[in-house]
Scaffold this active site. Sequence first.
Site, PDB file in Angstrom:
ATOM      1  N   THR A 100      -7.933   5.963  -0.399  1.00 53.35           N
ATOM      2  CA  THR A 100      -8.204   6.961   0.635  1.00 53.35           C
ATOM      3  C   THR A 100      -8.002   8.347   0.026  1.00 53.35           C
ATOM      4  O   THR A 100      -6.919   8.655  -0.481  1.00 53.35           O
ATOM      5  CB  THR A 100      -7.253   6.758   1.826  1.00 53.35           C
ATOM      6  OG1 THR A 100      -7.411   5.409   2.281  1.00 53.35           O
ATOM      7  CG2 THR A 100      -7.574   7.719   2.961  1.00 53.35           C
ATOM      8  N   GLY A 110       6.109   2.258  21.473  1.00 52.96           N
ATOM      9  CA  GLY A 110       7.195   1.806  20.597  1.00 52.96           C
ATOM     10  C   GLY A 110       7.925   2.985  19.985  1.00 52.96           C
ATOM     11  O   GLY A 110       7.898   4.098  20.526  1.00 52.96           O
ATOM     12  N   LYS A 139     -13.085   7.486   7.067  1.00 54.18           N
ATOM     13  CA  LYS A 139     -11.788   6.841   6.839  1.00 54.18           C
ATOM     14  C   LYS A 139     -10.640   7.669   7.439  1.00 54.18           C
ATOM     15  O   LYS A 139      -9.799   7.162   8.179  1.00 54.18           O
ATOM     16  CB  LYS A 139     -11.566   6.643   5.330  1.00 54.18           C
ATOM     17  CG  LYS A 139     -10.198   6.155   4.945  1.00 54.18           C
ATOM     18  CD  LYS A 139      -9.886   4.785   5.510  1.00 54.18           C
ATOM     19  CE  LYS A 139      -8.398   4.484   5.431  1.00 54.18           C
ATOM     20  NZ  LYS A 139      -8.030   3.244   6.094  1.00 54.18           N
ATOM     21  N   CYS A 151      -0.111   4.166   5.191  1.00 49.20           N
ATOM     22  CA  CYS A 151      -1.379   4.857   5.455  1.00 49.20           C
ATOM     23  C   CYS A 151      -1.318   5.888   6.580  1.00 49.20           C
ATOM     24  O   CYS A 151      -1.667   7.041   6.367  1.00 49.20           O
ATOM     25  CB  CYS A 151      -2.469   3.840   5.777  1.00 49.20           C
ATOM     26  SG  CYS A 151      -2.924   2.874   4.328  1.00 49.20           S
ATOM     27  N   PHE A 173     -10.605  -0.366   5.378  1.00 49.60           N
ATOM     28  CA  PHE A 173     -10.028  -0.266   6.731  1.00 49.60           C
ATOM     29  C   PHE A 173      -9.082  -1.417   7.043  1.00 49.60           C
ATOM     30  O   PHE A 173      -8.658  -1.570   8.184  1.00 49.60           O
ATOM     31  CB  PHE A 173     -11.157  -0.232   7.769  1.00 49.60           C
ATOM     32  CG  PHE A 173     -12.100   0.926   7.590  1.00 49.60           C
ATOM     33  CD1 PHE A 173     -11.779   2.187   8.092  1.00 49.60           C
ATOM     34  CD2 PHE A 173     -13.285   0.776   6.890  1.00 49.60           C
ATOM     35  CE1 PHE A 173     -12.633   3.268   7.904  1.00 49.60           C
ATOM     36  CE2 PHE A 173     -14.150   1.851   6.695  1.00 49.60           C
ATOM     37  CZ  PHE A 173     -13.821   3.098   7.206  1.00 49.60           C
ATOM     38  N   LYS A 206       0.701   9.220   5.941  1.00 45.43           N
ATOM     39  CA  LYS A 206       0.155  10.010   4.827  1.00 45.43           C
ATOM     40  C   LYS A 206      -1.269  10.483   5.110  1.00 45.43           C
ATOM     41  O   LYS A 206      -1.630  11.608   4.800  1.00 45.43           O
ATOM     42  CB  LYS A 206       0.251   9.192   3.536  1.00 45.43           C
ATOM     43  CG  LYS A 206      -1.046   8.779   2.889  1.00 45.43           C
ATOM     44  CD  LYS A 206      -0.823   8.049   1.607  1.00 45.43           C
ATOM     45  CE  LYS A 206      -1.834   6.935   1.391  1.00 45.43           C
ATOM     46  NZ  LYS A 206      -3.227   7.329   1.386  1.00 45.43           N
TER      47      LYS A 206
HETATM   48  N1  LIG Z   1      -2.145  -0.449   2.075  1.00 45.03           N
HETATM   49  C1  LIG Z   1      -3.158  -0.537   2.920  1.00 45.03           C
HETATM   50  O1  LIG Z   1      -3.177  -1.350   3.841  1.00 45.03           O
HETATM   51  C2  LIG Z   1      -4.353   0.380   2.765  1.00 45.03           C
HETATM   52  C3  LIG Z   1      -5.446   0.259   3.648  1.00 45.03           C
HETATM   53  C4  LIG Z   1      -6.550   1.081   3.480  1.00 45.03           C
HETATM   54  C5  LIG Z   1      -6.559   2.026   2.450  1.00 45.03           C
HETATM   55  N2  LIG Z   1      -5.486   2.140   1.623  1.00 45.03           N
HETATM   56  C6  LIG Z   1      -5.554   3.090   0.513  1.00 45.03           C
HETATM   57  O2  LIG Z   1      -5.793   2.366  -0.692  1.00 45.03           O
HETATM   58  C7  LIG Z   1      -5.102   2.987  -1.788  1.00 45.03           C
HETATM   59  C8  LIG Z   1      -4.151   1.989  -2.437  1.00 45.03           C
HETATM   60  O3  LIG Z   1      -3.148   1.638  -1.507  1.00 45.03           O
HETATM   61  P1  LIG Z   1      -2.127   0.463  -1.782  1.00 45.03           P
HETATM   62  O4  LIG Z   1      -1.322   0.288  -0.556  1.00 45.03           O
HETATM   63  O5  LIG Z   1      -2.852  -0.704  -2.349  1.00 45.03           O
HETATM   64  O6  LIG Z   1      -1.240   1.125  -2.938  1.00 45.03           O
HETATM   65  P2  LIG Z   1      -0.192   0.391  -3.891  1.00 45.03           P
HETATM   66  O7  LIG Z   1       0.801   1.411  -4.257  1.00 45.03           O
HETATM   67  O8  LIG Z   1       0.263  -0.894  -3.270  1.00 45.03           O
HETATM   68  O9  LIG Z   1      -1.053  -0.014  -5.180  1.00 45.03           O
HETATM   69  C9  LIG Z   1      -1.545   0.904  -6.105  1.00 45.03           C
HETATM   70  C10 LIG Z   1      -1.525   0.233  -7.477  1.00 45.03           C
HETATM   71  O10 LIG Z   1      -2.251   1.057  -8.402  1.00 45.03           O
HETATM   72  C11 LIG Z   1      -1.616   0.929  -9.653  1.00 45.03           C
HETATM   73  N3  LIG Z   1      -2.071   1.997 -10.555  1.00 45.03           N
HETATM   74  C12 LIG Z   1      -1.650   3.266 -10.675  1.00 45.03           C
HETATM   75  N4  LIG Z   1      -2.364   3.912 -11.630  1.00 45.03           N
HETATM   76  C13 LIG Z   1      -3.249   3.019 -12.141  1.00 45.03           C
HETATM   77  C14 LIG Z   1      -4.271   3.073 -13.123  1.00 45.03           C
HETATM   78  N5  LIG Z   1      -4.506   4.189 -13.824  1.00 45.03           N
HETATM   79  N6  LIG Z   1      -4.987   1.956 -13.374  1.00 45.03           N
HETATM   80  C15 LIG Z   1      -4.766   0.815 -12.670  1.00 45.03           C
HETATM   81  N7  LIG Z   1      -3.814   0.708 -11.718  1.00 45.03           N
HETATM   82  C16 LIG Z   1      -3.073   1.792 -11.451  1.00 45.03           C
HETATM   83  C17 LIG Z   1      -0.135   0.953  -9.310  1.00 45.03           C
HETATM   84  O11 LIG Z   1       0.658   0.462 -10.349  1.00 45.03           O
HETATM   85  C18 LIG Z   1      -0.131   0.065  -8.047  1.00 45.03           C
HETATM   86  O12 LIG Z   1       0.084  -1.301  -8.394  1.00 45.03           O
HETATM   87  C19 LIG Z   1      -4.423   4.209  -1.201  1.00 45.03           C
HETATM   88  O13 LIG Z   1      -5.262   5.328  -1.345  1.00 45.03           O
HETATM   89  C20 LIG Z   1      -4.291   3.859   0.272  1.00 45.03           C
HETATM   90  O14 LIG Z   1      -4.249   5.005   1.087  1.00 45.03           O
HETATM   91  C21 LIG Z   1      -4.399   1.340   1.748  1.00 45.03           C
END
Ligand SMILES: NC(=O)c1ccc[n+]([C@@H]2O[C@H](COP(=O)([O-])OP(=O)(O)OC[C@H]3O[C@@H](n4cnc5c(N)ncnc54)[C@H](O)[C@@H]3O)[C@@H](O)[C@H]2O)c1
Length: 425
Positions: free
Chosen positions: A118, A248, A199, A255, A147, A258
């Site tokens: 995101t 709640g 998004k 997400c 999403f 942030k």
């Molecule tokens: N968590 C959710 O449910 C969700 C849902 C929709 C969107 N998002 C978005 O997706 C993105 C990822 O979220 P997340 O929760 O999976 O984060 P996360 O922190 O769980 O995972 C990110 C991963 O990226 C790795 N990383 C960092 N630099 C790297 C590189 N150069 N090469 C390869 N890997 C690298 C980290 O080590 C980590 O394992 C964010 O932008 C978040 O806003 C998350």
Amino acid sequence: MRIAVFGAGYVGLVTGACFAELGHDVAVRDVVAEKIDALRRGEVPIHEEGLEDLLERNRERLRFTTGVDEAIEGAEVVYVAVGTPPTYSGDADLSAVWTVVDELPRVDRRIVFAMKSTVPVGTGRTVRHRLDERGFENVGYVSNPEFTAEGTAVRDFLHPDRIVIGAFDGADADVVERLHAGIDAPVIRCDVASAEMIKLAANAALVTRISFINEIANVCEATGADVLTVAKGIGLDRRIGSSFLRAGIGFGGSCFPKDSLALKQLAANSGYNFQLLNAVIEVNELQKRRVIGKRERRLGTLRGKKVALLGLAFKPGTDDMREAPSLVLAGRLLAVGAHVSAWDPVADGGVLLDGVEIAATALEAVDGADAAVLVTEWPELRDLDWAEAGARMRKKLIVDGRNMLDPVELRALGFEYEGIGRAVE
Ligand SMILES: NC(=O)c1ccc[n+]([C@@H]2O[C@H](COP(=O)([O-])OP(=O)(O)OC[C@H]3O[C@@H](n4cnc5c(N)ncnc54)[C@H](O)[C@@H]3O)[C@@H](O)[C@H]2O)c1
């Protein structure tokens, strides 16, 4: 198709596993070697329903690596699923995204760089410039935001409400759309900026509903109405709908906080004061703190009193503690001198909650407590032996921060029960 996914976190792993399930060959790359080693051994570093099975079932189509070249080899699409946490200023920290852009090796075929992380509106255009500066005209750019919700991410990915594909070039969008063949969902094809905004706006809409119903709950408390009945009554209106109307102790997670902050700052940086979103964020902050105020009104000073936090993850079905309301509650309680115990079935609170006693079971957490706060609506807490819990507590006081328990049942067991926005007896 052959694809690479950068980032083996909550989104990257689900993306990789689900694309493998759809029949694609997937290489997942992360910079954390221990994570990759664990995945190679068949261990799943996060708690996400169905993920372990999916990874196991698609073993042959999934590779895990720390190497960029190994990941990119033969890939037609390179997904970016790295973290974009907030910086001190509230803007999204895009450093991990830039690292991936800069470490992309030169290839002599057309590939699509697809953004799942995101990111603020305008990021795609800036990445496009950077790729052009590096002479990577053969690398297309697509915004394909995610999403999925933690806890139901696998199901959400394979059965989404929609697939959003924003591209500068229709041929790149075609590639990403083909990748999703087998998923039955409407596809929104648009420009990159609109995809990025969809998004952020979707998350802003959801948090607005949460803060809205929380404020209605607070007014219910002041006026004697019951928010569960009110939510049902308004949710049946087809123009409103019933989802995200559960009052709640506020939203958390990696997400919502942030992304709402990032959109607020994005607007501010563009010279616009997003007043509604500012209020939504403020209401959420206050909502988390209200619980402590309520305890103080019931118990007097909380200094020296024991308060049990039941559930630590920001919601059930995940071990994710990022921005969880439990962190604010624990911090506030410790600040006023309370003794805090806590329990969660999967989240490892010990890492984040300094000074909190982490219990092995919910019953152990409430042992000798002056009050318990239900923070996360884990089914284990609905099914808890509340008679036994009450017998162990010093004072049978429960704040049901998620309105999950039955007040009639608990009051019959001698508890003083308080929900959010519910009539207090
Ligand atoms: N968590 C959710 O449910 C969700 C849902 C929709 C969107 N998002 C978005 O997706 C993105 C990822 O979220 P997340 O929760 O999976 O984060 P996360 O922190 O769980 O995972 C990110 C991963 O990226 C790795 N990383 C960092 N630099 C790297 C590189 N150069 N090469 C390869 N890997 C690298 C980290 O080590 C980590 O394992 C964010 O932008 C978040 O806003 C998350």
